[in-house]
Design a protein around this motif. Structure first.
Motif, PDB file in Angstrom:
ATOM      1  N   ASN A  68       0.824  -1.218   0.000  1.00 28.49           N
ATOM      2  CA  ASN A  68       0.000   0.000   0.000  1.00 28.49           C
ATOM      3  C   ASN A  68       0.851   1.257   0.000  1.00 28.49           C
ATOM      4  O   ASN A  68       0.508   2.248  -0.645  1.00 28.49           O
ATOM      5  N   GLU A  69       1.968   1.241   0.736  1.00 33.87           N
ATOM      6  CA  GLU A  69       2.879   2.389   0.751  1.00 33.87           C
ATOM      7  C   GLU A  69       3.478   2.609  -0.632  1.00 33.87           C
ATOM      8  O   GLU A  69       3.605   3.742  -1.097  1.00 33.87           O
ATOM      9  N   ILE A  70       3.866   1.517  -1.280  1.00 36.79           N
ATOM     10  CA  ILE A  70       4.468   1.614  -2.614  1.00 36.79           C
ATOM     11  C   ILE A  70       3.449   2.147  -3.614  1.00 36.79           C
ATOM     12  O   ILE A  70       3.761   3.032  -4.417  1.00 36.79           O
ATOM     13  N   PHE A  71       2.211   1.635  -3.551  1.00 39.61           N
ATOM     14  CA  PHE A  71       1.169   2.123  -4.460  1.00 39.61           C
ATOM     15  C   PHE A  71       0.905   3.608  -4.243  1.00 39.61           C
ATOM     16  O   PHE A  71       0.700   4.359  -5.195  1.00 39.61           O
ATOM     17  N   SER A  72       0.939   4.047  -2.993  1.00 39.67           N
ATOM     18  CA  SER A  72       0.716   5.455  -2.678  1.00 39.67           C
ATOM     19  C   SER A  72       1.826   6.337  -3.255  1.00 39.67           C
ATOM     20  O   SER A  72       1.555   7.374  -3.860  1.00 39.67           O
ATOM     21  N   LEU A  73       3.085   5.909  -3.083  1.00 36.21           N
ATOM     22  CA  LEU A  73       4.212   6.663  -3.638  1.00 36.21           C
ATOM     23  C   LEU A  73       4.136   6.725  -5.161  1.00 36.21           C
ATOM     24  O   LEU A  73       4.421   7.758  -5.770  1.00 36.21           O
ATOM     25  N   ALA A  74       3.753   5.611  -5.772  1.00 34.61           N
ATOM     26  CA  ALA A  74       3.635   5.574  -7.237  1.00 34.61           C
ATOM     27  C   ALA A  74       2.514   6.508  -7.706  1.00 34.61           C
ATOM     28  O   ALA A  74       2.678   7.233  -8.693  1.00 34.61           O
ATOM     29  N   ASP A  75       1.399   6.493  -6.993  1.00 39.36           N
ATOM     30  CA  ASP A  75       0.265   7.348  -7.356  1.00 39.36           C
ATOM     31  C   ASP A  75       0.667   8.821  -7.319  1.00 39.36           C
ATOM     32  O   ASP A  75       0.257   9.595  -8.187  1.00 39.36           O
ATOM     33  N   GLU A  76       1.488   9.197  -6.339  1.00 37.65           N
ATOM     34  CA  GLU A  76       1.969  10.582  -6.246  1.00 37.65           C
ATOM     35  C   GLU A  76       2.778  10.978  -7.478  1.00 37.65           C
ATOM     36  O   GLU A  76       2.841  12.151  -7.830  1.00 37.65           O
ATOM     37  N   GLN A  77       3.403   9.997  -8.127  1.00 40.20           N
ATOM     38  CA  GLN A  77       4.211  10.269  -9.318  1.00 40.20           C
ATOM     39  C   GLN A  77       3.427  10.017 -10.608  1.00 40.20           C
ATOM     40  O   GLN A  77       3.993  10.046 -11.696  1.00 40.20           O
ATOM     41  N   GLY A  78       2.138   9.737 -10.472  1.00 44.48           N
ATOM     42  CA  GLY A  78       1.297   9.516 -11.652  1.00 44.48           C
ATOM     43  C   GLY A  78       1.476   8.147 -12.284  1.00 44.48           C
ATOM     44  O   GLY A  78       1.165   7.955 -13.453  1.00 44.48           O
ATOM     45  N   ILE A  79       1.970   7.193 -11.505  1.00 43.65           N
ATOM     46  CA  ILE A  79       2.169   5.833 -12.005  1.00 43.65           C
ATOM     47  C   ILE A  79       0.978   4.984 -11.582  1.00 43.65           C
ATOM     48  O   ILE A  79       0.665   4.906 -10.389  1.00 43.65           O
ATOM     49  N   SER A  80       0.338   4.341 -12.535  1.00 40.44           N
ATOM     50  CA  SER A  80      -0.852   3.545 -12.227  1.00 40.44           C
ATOM     51  C   SER A  80      -0.481   2.245 -11.516  1.00 40.44           C
ATOM     52  O   SER A  80       0.656   1.764 -11.594  1.00 40.44           O
ATOM     53  N   LYS A  81      -1.475   1.669 -10.860  1.00 42.59           N
ATOM     54  CA  LYS A  81      -1.277   0.407 -10.149  1.00 42.59           C
ATOM     55  C   LYS A  81      -0.870  -0.694 -11.130  1.00 42.59           C
ATOM     56  O   LYS A  81       0.022  -1.491 -10.852  1.00 42.59           O
ATOM     57  N   ARG A  82      -1.490  -0.713 -12.290  1.00 43.56           N
ATOM     58  CA  ARG A  82      -1.190  -1.730 -13.308  1.00 43.56           C
ATOM     59  C   ARG A  82       0.257  -1.613 -13.796  1.00 43.56           C
ATOM     60  O   ARG A  82       0.961  -2.610 -13.925  1.00 43.56           O
ATOM     61  N   THR A  83       0.704  -0.390 -14.059  1.00 42.16           N
ATOM     62  CA  THR A  83       2.079  -0.179 -14.511  1.00 42.16           C
ATOM     63  C   THR A  83       3.065  -0.604 -13.435  1.00 42.16           C
ATOM     64  O   THR A  83       4.080  -1.243 -13.724  1.00 42.16           O
ATOM     65  N   LEU A  84       2.752  -0.277 -12.187  1.00 40.23           N
ATOM     66  CA  LEU A  84       3.622  -0.666 -11.080  1.00 40.23           C
ATOM     67  C   LEU A  84       3.692  -2.186 -10.953  1.00 40.23           C
ATOM     68  O   LEU A  84       4.762  -2.753 -10.741  1.00 40.23           O
ATOM     69  N   GLU A  85       2.563  -2.856 -11.110  1.00 35.74           N
ATOM     70  CA  GLU A  85       2.539  -4.322 -11.054  1.00 35.74           C
ATOM     71  C   GLU A  85       3.383  -4.920 -12.185  1.00 35.74           C
ATOM     72  O   GLU A  85       4.093  -5.903 -11.981  1.00 35.74           O
ATOM     73  N   ASN A  86       3.313  -4.321 -13.367  1.00 32.17           N
ATOM     74  CA  ASN A  86       4.126  -4.805 -14.498  1.00 32.17           C
ATOM     75  C   ASN A  86       5.613  -4.597 -14.236  1.00 32.17           C
ATOM     76  O   ASN A  86       6.434  -5.470 -14.544  1.00 32.17           O
ATOM     77  N   ALA A  87       5.972  -3.449 -13.660  1.00 31.71           N
ATOM     78  CA  ALA A  87       7.374  -3.185 -13.317  1.00 31.71           C
ATOM     79  C   ALA A  87       7.839  -4.178 -12.257  1.00 31.71           C
ATOM     80  O   ALA A  87       8.955  -4.693 -12.327  1.00 31.71           O
ATOM     81  N   LYS A  88       6.984  -4.453 -11.295  1.00 26.22           N
ATOM     82  CA  LYS A  88       7.294  -5.430 -10.237  1.00 26.22           C
ATOM     83  C   LYS A  88       7.615  -6.783 -10.852  1.00 26.22           C
ATOM     84  O   LYS A  88       8.607  -7.427 -10.501  1.00 26.22           O
ATOM     85  N   LYS A  89       6.808  -7.186 -11.806  1.00 23.35           N
ATOM     86  CA  LYS A  89       7.013  -8.479 -12.468  1.00 23.35           C
ATOM     87  C   LYS A  89       8.325  -8.492 -13.250  1.00 23.35           C
ATOM     88  O   LYS A  89       9.093  -9.451 -13.159  1.00 23.35           O
ATOM     89  N   GLU A  90       8.592  -7.433 -14.009  1.00 20.86           N
ATOM     90  CA  GLU A  90       9.824  -7.372 -14.808  1.00 20.86           C
ATOM     91  C   GLU A  90      11.082  -7.389 -13.949  1.00 20.86           C
ATOM     92  O   GLU A  90      12.109  -7.930 -14.352  1.00 20.86           O
TER      93      GLU A  90
END
Length: 111
Positions: A68-90
């Motif tokens: 949840n903290e990571i998703f919040s930080l990403a959201d502040e930078q305009g990064i979507s949850k889906r994009t973050l999940e894809n980066a996590k996988k890569e």
């Protein structure tokens, strides 16, 4: 040559080539960003690269973080949850559930 958009697969590495009197020659992988190629006048860095950069930066200071903290930080930078999940996988980040909270293990990120 640098890839700037992709919807279905992992981003490829930038490639270099040379033109000479002998013709065209591939030089192989090259460490450069689209912004550098375009002299800094490029559109915003793509969100996938921003997401990967965020995860790498978080990994420098943390072995694991609540998702949840990571998703919040990403959201502040305009990064979507889906994009973050894809980066996590890569990057090979694994999720682990402790009690009722999900954590991302950042200590084994693939560079």
């Amino acid at each position: 040559m640098v890839q700037i958009k992709n919807n279905l697969a992992a981003f490829g590495h930038p490639k270099a080539f040379a033109l000479s009197e002998d013709g065209f020659q591939w030089l192989g992988d090259y460490e450069i960003t689209a912004d550098e190629v375009l002299g800094g006048i490029a559109p915003k860095a793509n969100k996938m690269e921003q997401a990967k950069r965020l995860l790498r930066e978080l990994a420098e200071a943390n072995n694991a973080m609540q998702s949840n903290e990571i998703f919040s930080l990403a959201d502040e930078q305009g990064i979507s949850k889906r994009t973050l999940e894809n980066a996590k996988k890569e990057l090979g980040v694994r999720a682990k559930r402790i009690n009722n909270t999900w954590y991302w293990e950042l200590d084994k990120i693939r560079q």
